[in-house]
Write an enzyme that holds these catalytic residues in place. Structure first.
Site, short mmCIF file in Angstrom:
data_model
loop_
_atom_site.label_atom_id
_atom_site.label_comp_id
_atom_site.label_asym_id
_atom_site.label_seq_id
_atom_site.Cartn_x
_atom_site.Cartn_y
_atom_site.Cartn_z
N MET A 87 61.84 79.31 -14.34
CA MET A 87 60.98 80.45 -13.99
C MET A 87 61.35 81.72 -14.76
O MET A 87 60.47 82.43 -15.27
CB MET A 87 61.05 80.71 -12.49
CG MET A 87 60.06 81.76 -12.03
SD MET A 87 60.21 82.18 -10.30
CE MET A 87 59.26 80.93 -9.52
N TYR A 139 67.07 72.18 -15.12
CA TYR A 139 66.41 71.34 -14.12
C TYR A 139 66.01 69.99 -14.72
O TYR A 139 65.52 69.93 -15.84
CB TYR A 139 65.15 72.03 -13.60
CG TYR A 139 65.42 73.25 -12.76
CD1 TYR A 139 66.14 73.13 -11.56
CD2 TYR A 139 64.98 74.50 -13.15
CE1 TYR A 139 66.38 74.25 -10.78
CE2 TYR A 139 65.21 75.62 -12.37
CZ TYR A 139 65.92 75.49 -11.19
OH TYR A 139 66.15 76.59 -10.41
N ARG A 186 27.14 75.44 -21.62
CA ARG A 186 27.74 76.24 -20.54
C ARG A 186 26.67 77.22 -20.07
O ARG A 186 26.15 77.10 -18.98
CB ARG A 186 28.99 77.00 -21.04
CG ARG A 186 30.20 76.12 -21.28
CD ARG A 186 31.44 76.95 -21.50
NE ARG A 186 31.20 78.09 -22.40
CZ ARG A 186 32.15 78.81 -22.96
NH1 ARG A 186 33.44 78.55 -22.70
NH2 ARG A 186 31.86 79.81 -23.75
N LYS A 225 38.01 90.80 -23.63
CA LYS A 225 38.06 90.19 -22.30
C LYS A 225 39.50 89.80 -21.97
O LYS A 225 40.37 89.80 -22.86
CB LYS A 225 37.15 88.96 -22.26
CG LYS A 225 37.52 87.85 -23.23
CD LYS A 225 36.46 86.76 -23.25
CE LYS A 225 36.75 85.72 -24.32
NZ LYS A 225 35.64 84.76 -24.47
C1 LIG Z 1 35.41 84.89 -25.90
C2 LIG Z 1 34.12 84.94 -26.60
C3 LIG Z 1 34.07 85.22 -27.98
C4 LIG Z 1 35.33 85.36 -28.83
O1 LIG Z 1 35.83 84.07 -29.11
P1 LIG Z 1 37.09 83.86 -30.07
O2 LIG Z 1 37.17 82.39 -30.22
O3 LIG Z 1 38.26 84.42 -29.36
O4 LIG Z 1 36.77 84.56 -31.31
C5 LIG Z 1 32.84 85.35 -28.58
N1 LIG Z 1 31.70 85.19 -27.86
C6 LIG Z 1 31.70 84.91 -26.54
C7 LIG Z 1 30.42 84.74 -25.82
C8 LIG Z 1 32.91 84.77 -25.87
O5 LIG Z 1 32.91 84.50 -24.57
#
Ligand SMILES: *Cc1c(COP(=O)(O)O)cnc(C)c1O
Length: 369
Positions: free
Chosen positions: A308, A260, A130, A35
């Site tokens: 930046m 800055y 969640r 992802k």
């Molecule tokens: C992102 C995610 C993972 C991977 O998590 P890591 O902590 O990066 O290993 C596994 N399962 C779900 C449902 C996720 O959203």
């Protein structure tokens, strides 16, 4: 000449880290999580680095389709499932596994005639709060999903809130596992529990965490989920080295300030180097004075506020620093977790925040810059 800032992606390290994940959970099949543009590494590089995974898991429906275009033929899993009923036909058409975490998603599947069977991961909320069905609602959700003609395999899935800490006082892994087991009792199907933190605890909690699938993300990119032990302790290798060069040097005298807000003030004569890298490249603006950086192979630190396009570093310990000296912001020789921790964040955020304007190349460790 391009700007000297470059992220070098180490595909060999990605392969190595996947092999580490497999060694931790030898009985499980592995979804490599890609992802967020493969945690900033690029979707296609994620696919190449994890070509030996059993499947690729991600959030973005458009990138799931992109993986098919790129030629990925093994399973794909959408970790949040679909977002709209119009997504349902894509699952069948492109053979994409979907998470099902709420009643609305079940309704979308009921509503649409599937012309080819699909596989789903049904998610249980065991305390993360969640996504997912509560353990006491889970069997009913399963039955309703089971009744949909186009649904083939149903895998049971949950997600740990505190897998980086073995005995979290509020919600221990063992408590989540207990709730999960109670919720799936008597239901057929494979099981999927562990993220990286769970995988890295597999050696200690082998029995409890026994499952058919694991879902490692951060560990595959050479980061740790937290919890004190380092990537090196776990035998993980950096997969992204962010490197640049010194583009200017300033000689300071006592009382001179830098950047800055004039946040840093020199206590005596010193040299600072200006590095071509700033927060618009994904370097954390909040990195305070003292955040580690490597110049010409020597460890030194950030001084003054990150701006930046540039940041400033202390050249005091660097003997022959000059314009053109190589700088490592994180990666090979400087674990991303150390930089993240100094900046009050986690490696995940730094990787994912790598900005599109940063040039990316592929290479083995030691060959960047
Ligand atoms: C992102 C995610 C993972 C991977 O998590 P890591 O902590 O990066 O290993 C596994 N399962 C779900 C449902 C996720 O959203």
């Amino acid at each position: 000449m391009p700007r000297p800032l470059c992220a070098t992606i180490h595909l060999d390290s990605m392969q190595h880290n996947l092999a580490r994940a497999r060694a931790c959970a030898p009985q499980s099949k592995a979804w490599a999580v890609v992802k967020a543009n493969a945690y900033g590494h690029g979707l296609e590089r994620g696919m190449k680095g994890f070509v030996l995974a059993d499947g690729l898991a991600l959030i973005e429906t458009d990138n799931a389709l992109r993986l098919r275009e790129l030629g990925w033929i093994k399973p794909i899993l959408l970790l949040e499932g679909i977002f709209d009923v119009s997504d349902v036909p894509l699952l069948a058409e492109h053979n994409i596994n979907s998470t099902v975490h709420c009643i609305e998603q079940i309704k979308m599947l009921e509503y649409t005639q599937l012309y080819r069977p699909i596989d789903v991961h049904l998610k249980m909320n065991t305390g993360m709060n969640r996504l997912g069905f509560r353990p006491d609602e889970y069997a009913a959700a399963y039955k309703r999903l089971r009744a949909i003609p186009g649904v083939r395999h149903i895998t049971h899935m949950t997600h740990f809130a505190n897998a980086d800490e073995l005995e979290h006082p509020r919600l221990a892994i063992s408590e989540q596992v207990r709730r999960f087991r109670a919720g799936v009792e008597g239901l057929a199907g494979e099981r999927s529990l562990s993220n990286s933190a769970g995988v890295l605890h597999q050696e200690v909690l082998a029995q409890e965490l026994e499952n058919d699938w694991v879902r490692p993300g951060i560990m595959l990119y050479g980061g740790t989920p937290g919890g004190g032990r380092t990537a090196q302790d776990f035998g993980l290798r950096p997969t992204m080295t962010l490197s640049s060069e010194i583009i200017a040097i300033q000689q300071l005298v006592a009382g001179d300030t830098v950047g800055y807000g004039s946040r840093f003030e020199a206590g005596g004569p010193m040299q600072v180097g200006v590095v071509a890298c700033g927060y618009a490249d994904g370097y954390p603006r909040h990195a305070p004075h003292g955040t580690p950086v490597i110049v010409d192979g020597v460890r030194t630190s950030v001084v003054g506020r990150v701006s930046m396009d540039m940041m400033t570093v202390d050249l005091t310990p660097v003997r022959n620093a000059r314009v053109g000296s190589k700088v490592t912001l994180w990666g090979d020789g400087l674990p991303i977790d150390e930089v993240a921790s100094a900046a009050g964040t986690i490696g995940y955020e730094l990787m994912c925040a790598l900005a599109p304007r940063v040039r990316v190349s592929e290479g083995r460790m030691g060959t960047h810059g």
